[in-house]
Design a protein around this motif. Sequence first.
Motif, mmCIF file in Angstrom:
data_model
loop_
_atom_site.group_PDB
_atom_site.id
_atom_site.type_symbol
_atom_site.label_atom_id
_atom_site.label_comp_id
_atom_site.label_asym_id
_atom_site.label_seq_id
_atom_site.Cartn_x
_atom_site.Cartn_y
_atom_site.Cartn_z
ATOM 1 N N UNK A 1 0.834 -1.194 0.000
ATOM 2 C CA UNK A 1 0.000 0.000 0.000
ATOM 3 C C UNK A 1 0.873 1.249 0.000
ATOM 4 N N UNK A 2 0.247 2.368 -0.329
ATOM 5 C CA UNK A 2 0.963 3.656 -0.345
ATOM 6 C C UNK A 2 2.267 3.539 -1.114
ATOM 7 N N UNK A 3 2.177 2.956 -2.284
ATOM 8 C CA UNK A 3 3.380 2.697 -3.071
ATOM 9 C C UNK A 3 4.068 3.991 -3.479
ATOM 10 N N UNK A 4 5.392 3.924 -3.496
ATOM 11 C CA UNK A 4 6.220 5.056 -3.860
ATOM 12 C C UNK A 4 7.006 4.713 -5.124
ATOM 13 N N UNK A 5 7.469 5.716 -5.794
ATOM 14 C CA UNK A 5 8.254 5.503 -7.012
ATOM 15 C C UNK A 5 9.470 4.635 -6.714
ATOM 16 N N UNK A 6 10.044 4.821 -5.538
ATOM 17 C CA UNK A 6 11.235 4.053 -5.170
ATOM 18 C C UNK A 6 10.943 2.590 -4.855
ATOM 19 N N UNK A 7 9.684 2.205 -4.866
ATOM 20 C CA UNK A 7 9.323 0.788 -4.707
ATOM 21 C C UNK A 7 9.426 0.042 -6.036
ATOM 22 N N UNK A 8 9.655 0.768 -7.114
ATOM 23 C CA UNK A 8 9.788 0.141 -8.429
ATOM 24 C C UNK A 8 10.958 -0.834 -8.442
ATOM 25 N N UNK A 9 10.671 -2.073 -8.799
ATOM 26 C CA UNK A 9 11.691 -3.124 -8.780
ATOM 27 C C UNK A 9 11.071 -4.423 -9.274
ATOM 28 N N UNK A 10 11.926 -5.399 -9.508
ATOM 29 C CA UNK A 10 11.462 -6.769 -9.683
ATOM 30 C C UNK A 10 11.413 -7.401 -8.299
ATOM 31 N N UNK A 11 10.284 -7.972 -7.969
ATOM 32 C CA UNK A 11 10.075 -8.570 -6.662
ATOM 33 C C UNK A 11 10.180 -10.091 -6.763
ATOM 34 N N UNK A 12 10.954 -10.672 -5.853
ATOM 35 C CA UNK A 12 11.195 -12.102 -5.827
ATOM 36 C C UNK A 12 10.729 -12.702 -4.512
ATOM 37 N N UNK A 13 10.169 -13.875 -4.592
ATOM 38 C CA UNK A 13 9.894 -14.615 -3.367
ATOM 39 C C UNK A 13 10.932 -15.728 -3.234
ATOM 40 N N UNK A 14 11.150 -16.145 -2.015
ATOM 41 C CA UNK A 14 12.141 -17.184 -1.757
ATOM 42 C C UNK A 14 11.795 -17.915 -0.473
ATOM 43 N N UNK A 15 12.305 -19.116 -0.374
ATOM 44 C CA UNK A 15 12.079 -19.943 0.798
ATOM 45 C C UNK A 15 13.214 -19.739 1.790
ATOM 46 N N UNK A 16 12.854 -19.599 3.053
ATOM 47 C CA UNK A 16 13.843 -19.428 4.122
ATOM 48 C C UNK A 16 14.491 -20.781 4.390
ATOM 49 N N UNK A 17 15.787 -20.868 4.222
ATOM 50 C CA UNK A 17 16.466 -22.125 4.492
ATOM 51 C C UNK A 17 17.282 -22.078 5.764
ATOM 52 N N UNK A 18 17.441 -20.893 6.335
ATOM 53 C CA UNK A 18 18.164 -20.752 7.585
ATOM 54 C C UNK A 18 17.682 -19.492 8.273
ATOM 55 N N UNK A 19 17.631 -19.553 9.598
ATOM 56 C CA UNK A 19 17.294 -18.370 10.390
ATOM 57 C C UNK A 19 18.552 -17.801 11.055
ATOM 58 N N UNK A 20 19.692 -18.067 10.420
ATOM 59 C CA UNK A 20 20.940 -17.465 10.917
ATOM 60 C C UNK A 20 20.781 -15.953 10.976
ATOM 61 N N UNK A 21 20.199 -15.405 9.911
ATOM 62 C CA UNK A 21 19.797 -14.000 9.910
ATOM 63 C C UNK A 21 18.380 -13.929 9.350
#
Length: 122
Positions: free
Chosen positions: A82-102
């Motif tokens: 929501x409340x999208x900004x011009x700086x939100x322009x990007x390619x968005x990727x999803x990924x699976x968490x394989x570690x909670x190290x960080x």
Amino acid sequence: QLQASGGGLVQAGGSLRLSCAASGDTFSSYGMGWFRQAPGKEREFVAAISWSGGSTYYADSVKGRFTISRDNAKNTVYLEMNSLKIEDTAVYYCARKRSWRTVTDSADFGSWGQGTQVTVSS
């Protein structure tokens, strides 16, 4: 395998909902995350969610505007923007968490989806 969708062109201040559908029967066992990459920039963390959905994490730049959620019955994770900004322009990727190290390091994610383009115009 992860398939992201829902990107598009939207005016500043508008909203989009991204979806990431996962195949396989282990989706509910893993945390999931969203990253984005703008032209000429490195991929950056956007949001992450625990396997149950009980814990969520956000980059400061999207906190209060984006919401990550998941539906384990549908093997799908969402990113409500929501409340999208011009700086939100990007390619968005999803990924699976394989570690909670960080929480935010892309090295702790795997099985990246193909990405969906989000373009925010003025």
